[in-house]
Design a protein around this motif. Sequence first.
Motif, PDB file in Angstrom:
ATOM      1  N   ASP A  53      17.092  18.136  52.301  1.00 17.48           N
ATOM      2  CA  ASP A  53      16.250  16.165  52.924  1.00 17.48           C
ATOM      3  C   ASP A  53      15.338  17.076  51.504  1.00 17.48           C
ATOM      4  OD1 ASP A  53      15.495  14.641  53.627  1.00 17.48           O
ATOM      5  OD2 ASP A  53      14.136  15.426  54.846  1.00 17.48           O
ATOM      6  N   CYS A  54      14.730  15.481  51.106  1.00 21.37           N
ATOM      7  CA  CYS A  54      13.661  15.502  50.148  1.00 21.37           C
ATOM      8  C   CYS A  54      12.082  16.319  49.999  1.00 21.37           C
ATOM      9  CB  CYS A  54      13.686  13.748  49.544  1.00 21.37           C
ATOM     10  SG  CYS A  54      12.163  13.873  48.602  1.00 21.37           S
ATOM     11  N   PRO A  55      11.809  17.467  49.699  1.00 20.66           N
ATOM     12  CA  PRO A  55      11.066  17.461  49.671  1.00 20.66           C
ATOM     13  C   PRO A  55       9.788  17.032  49.765  1.00 20.66           C
ATOM     14  CG  PRO A  55      11.363  18.650  48.310  1.00 20.66           C
ATOM     15  CD  PRO A  55      12.714  17.682  48.162  1.00 20.66           C
ATOM     16  N   PHE A  56       9.859  16.056  49.011  1.00 19.42           N
ATOM     17  CA  PHE A  56       8.260  15.569  48.969  1.00 19.42           C
ATOM     18  C   PHE A  56       8.033  14.417  50.014  1.00 19.42           C
ATOM     19  CE2 PHE A  56       9.571  17.630  45.018  1.00 19.42           C
ATOM     20  CZ  PHE A  56       8.430  16.988  43.790  1.00 19.42           C
ATOM     21  N   HIS A  57       9.674  13.364  50.276  1.00 25.54           N
ATOM     22  CA  HIS A  57       8.967  13.179  51.540  1.00 25.54           C
ATOM     23  C   HIS A  57       8.917  13.662  52.298  1.00 25.54           C
ATOM     24  CE1 HIS A  57      11.805   9.916  49.713  1.00 25.54           C
ATOM     25  NE2 HIS A  57      10.518   9.577  48.781  1.00 25.54           N
ATOM     26  N   ALA A  58       9.146  15.094  52.935  1.00 24.55           N
ATOM     27  CA  ALA A  58       9.147  15.700  54.037  1.00 24.55           C
ATOM     28  C   ALA A  58       7.648  16.404  53.672  1.00 24.55           C
ATOM     29  CB  ALA A  58      10.431  16.944  53.934  1.00 24.55           C
ATOM     30  N   ALA A  59       7.153  16.473  52.748  1.00 23.61           N
ATOM     31  CA  ALA A  59       5.067  17.688  53.010  1.00 23.61           C
ATOM     32  C   ALA A  59       5.132  15.692  53.088  1.00 23.61           C
ATOM     33  CB  ALA A  59       5.524  16.780  51.772  1.00 23.61           C
ATOM     34  N   ASP A  60       5.430  14.660  52.659  1.00 17.73           N
ATOM     35  CA  ASP A  60       4.383  13.404  53.526  1.00 17.73           C
ATOM     36  C   ASP A  60       4.588  13.306  54.805  1.00 17.73           C
ATOM     37  OD1 ASP A  60       3.578  12.778  51.001  1.00 17.73           O
ATOM     38  OD2 ASP A  60       5.532  11.290  50.868  1.00 17.73           O
ATOM     39  N   ARG A  61       5.735  13.808  55.297  1.00 20.92           N
ATOM     40  CA  ARG A  61       5.852  13.467  57.072  1.00 20.92           C
ATOM     41  C   ARG A  61       5.897  14.143  58.033  1.00 20.92           C
ATOM     42  NH1 ARG A  61      11.539  13.236  55.537  1.00 20.92           N
ATOM     43  NH2 ARG A  61      11.451  15.166  56.296  1.00 20.92           N
ATOM     44  N   GLU A  62       5.274  15.898  57.208  1.00 18.51           N
ATOM     45  CA  GLU A  62       4.933  16.801  58.125  1.00 18.51           C
ATOM     46  C   GLU A  62       3.572  16.817  57.693  1.00 18.51           C
ATOM     47  OE1 GLU A  62       6.156  18.869  59.902  1.00 18.51           O
ATOM     48  OE2 GLU A  62       8.350  17.558  59.495  1.00 18.51           O
ATOM     49  N   ILE A  63       2.326  16.427  56.926  1.00 18.25           N
ATOM     50  CA  ILE A  63       1.296  16.450  56.197  1.00 18.25           C
ATOM     51  C   ILE A  63       0.665  15.076  57.589  1.00 18.25           C
ATOM     52  CG2 ILE A  63      -0.705  15.632  54.654  1.00 18.25           C
ATOM     53  CD1 ILE A  63       1.260  16.787  52.993  1.00 18.25           C
ATOM     54  N   GLU A  64       1.212  14.602  57.846  1.00 14.52           N
ATOM     55  CA  GLU A  64       0.975  13.044  58.878  1.00 14.52           C
ATOM     56  C   GLU A  64       0.662  13.220  60.061  1.00 14.52           C
ATOM     57  OE1 GLU A  64      -0.857   9.994  59.211  1.00 14.52           O
ATOM     58  OE2 GLU A  64      -0.089  10.049  57.395  1.00 14.52           O
ATOM     59  N   LYS A  65       2.368  14.055  59.911  1.00 20.90           N
ATOM     60  CA  LYS A  65       2.198  14.676  61.995  1.00 20.90           C
ATOM     61  C   LYS A  65       0.774  15.635  62.029  1.00 20.90           C
ATOM     62  CE  LYS A  65       6.907  15.228  62.069  1.00 20.90           C
ATOM     63  NZ  LYS A  65       7.921  16.199  62.441  1.00 20.90           N
ATOM     64  N   ILE A  66       0.425  16.530  60.812  1.00 21.64           N
ATOM     65  CA  ILE A  66      -0.436  17.671  61.102  1.00 21.64           C
ATOM     66  C   ILE A  66      -2.029  16.988  61.156  1.00 21.64           C
ATOM     67  CG2 ILE A  66       0.921  19.727  61.547  1.00 21.64           C
ATOM     68  CD1 ILE A  66       0.622  20.170  59.015  1.00 21.64           C
ATOM     69  N   LYS A  67      -2.167  16.178  60.168  1.00 20.57           N
ATOM     70  CA  LYS A  67      -3.592  16.189  59.818  1.00 20.57           C
ATOM     71  C   LYS A  67      -4.345  16.258  59.942  1.00 20.57           C
ATOM     72  CE  LYS A  67      -3.313  11.661  57.731  1.00 20.57           C
ATOM     73  NZ  LYS A  67      -2.971  10.987  56.910  1.00 20.57           N
ATOM     74  N   SER A  68      -4.156  15.112  61.302  1.00 20.17           N
ATOM     75  CA  SER A  68      -5.991  15.018  62.410  1.00 20.17           C
ATOM     76  C   SER A  68      -5.958  16.937  63.020  1.00 20.17           C
ATOM     77  CB  SER A  68      -5.608  14.100  63.378  1.00 20.17           C
ATOM     78  OG  SER A  68      -4.350  14.540  64.206  1.00 20.17           O
ATOM     79  N   LYS A  69      -5.083  17.578  63.195  1.00 23.10           N
ATOM     80  CA  LYS A  69      -5.435  18.913  63.854  1.00 23.10           C
ATOM     81  C   LYS A  69      -5.536  19.901  62.718  1.00 23.10           C
ATOM     82  CE  LYS A  69      -1.437  17.279  66.061  1.00 23.10           C
ATOM     83  NZ  LYS A  69       0.279  17.147  67.053  1.00 23.10           N
ATOM     84  N   ALA A  70      -5.245  19.876  61.805  1.00 17.22           N
ATOM     85  CA  ALA A  70      -5.005  20.879  60.940  1.00 17.22           C
ATOM     86  C   ALA A  70      -6.518  21.171  59.790  1.00 17.22           C
ATOM     87  CB  ALA A  70      -4.224  21.327  60.020  1.00 17.22           C
ATOM     88  N   ARG A  71      -7.463  22.126  59.993  1.00 18.22           N
ATOM     89  CA  ARG A  71      -8.211  21.976  58.917  1.00 18.22           C
ATOM     90  C   ARG A  71      -8.006  22.800  57.565  1.00 18.22           C
ATOM     91  NH1 ARG A  71     -13.476  25.344  61.319  1.00 18.22           N
ATOM     92  NH2 ARG A  71     -13.204  25.629  58.915  1.00 18.22           N
ATOM     93  N   VAL A  72      -6.890  22.994  57.532  1.00 16.42           N
ATOM     94  CA  VAL A  72      -6.415  23.203  56.155  1.00 16.42           C
ATOM     95  C   VAL A  72      -4.662  23.340  55.976  1.00 16.42           C
ATOM     96  CG1 VAL A  72      -6.258  25.818  54.772  1.00 16.42           C
ATOM     97  CG2 VAL A  72      -8.599  25.540  55.983  1.00 16.42           C
ATOM     98  N   ILE A  73      -4.491  22.640  55.072  1.00 21.12           N
ATOM     99  CA  ILE A  73      -2.933  22.767  55.082  1.00 21.12           C
ATOM    100  C   ILE A  73      -2.227  23.678  53.819  1.00 21.12           C
ATOM    101  CG2 ILE A  73      -0.577  21.244  55.020  1.00 21.12           C
ATOM    102  CD1 ILE A  73      -2.194  19.005  56.508  1.00 21.12           C
ATOM    103  N   ILE A  74      -2.114  24.594  54.350  1.00 15.77           N
ATOM    104  CA  ILE A  74      -1.300  25.356  53.247  1.00 15.77           C
ATOM    105  C   ILE A  74       0.808  25.347  52.770  1.00 15.77           C
ATOM    106  CG2 ILE A  74      -0.541  27.846  52.653  1.00 15.77           C
ATOM    107  CD1 ILE A  74      -3.371  28.481  53.551  1.00 15.77           C
ATOM    108  N   VAL A  75       1.098  24.806  51.537  1.00 21.20           N
ATOM    109  CA  VAL A  75       2.058  24.763  51.998  1.00 21.20           C
ATOM    110  C   VAL A  75       3.527  25.659  50.930  1.00 21.20           C
ATOM    111  CG1 VAL A  75       4.076  22.600  50.794  1.00 21.20           C
ATOM    112  CG2 VAL A  75       2.232  21.679  51.950  1.00 21.20           C
TER     113      VAL A  75
END
Length: 131
Positions: free
Chosen positions: A14-36
């Motif tokens: 799967d495209c990692p750029f699209h996957a990043a967008d999807r996953e960030i959207e899922k966790i951004k309201s719950k996570a103070r810090v996101i590390i990729v």
Amino acid sequence: MINLAGRVFMNPLDCPFHAADREIEKIKSKARVIIVDMHAEATSEKIAMGWYLSGRVAAVLGTHTHVQTADERILPGDTACITDVGMTGPFDSVIGIKKELILQRFSCKCPTSSKWPKVTFGSRGDGGNRS
């Protein structure tokens, strides 16, 4: 933590750029810090991901090639980025495999098994300091 897999020189995924967008959207309201963790072969793809996610995540840390790069930087938006953080594993080895097996594989083009050496483990990012 978001784990992504690159596509350059690796099996189609799967495209990692699209996957990043999807996953960030899922966790951004719950996570103070996101590390990729950007697990990819090509440094260009890892750098591109850093720029793509700049300002949206705390860090983009490249993995896969086992050798730490010296290109760490802070991108605009305070996103830390490095194309490869190196490996944690046996010091007395070739990317974590018994050096004798790798030398045999390279010198005679013979298939060999991959065995872990029985040695001290540590991080490759410490400059070899074992104290």
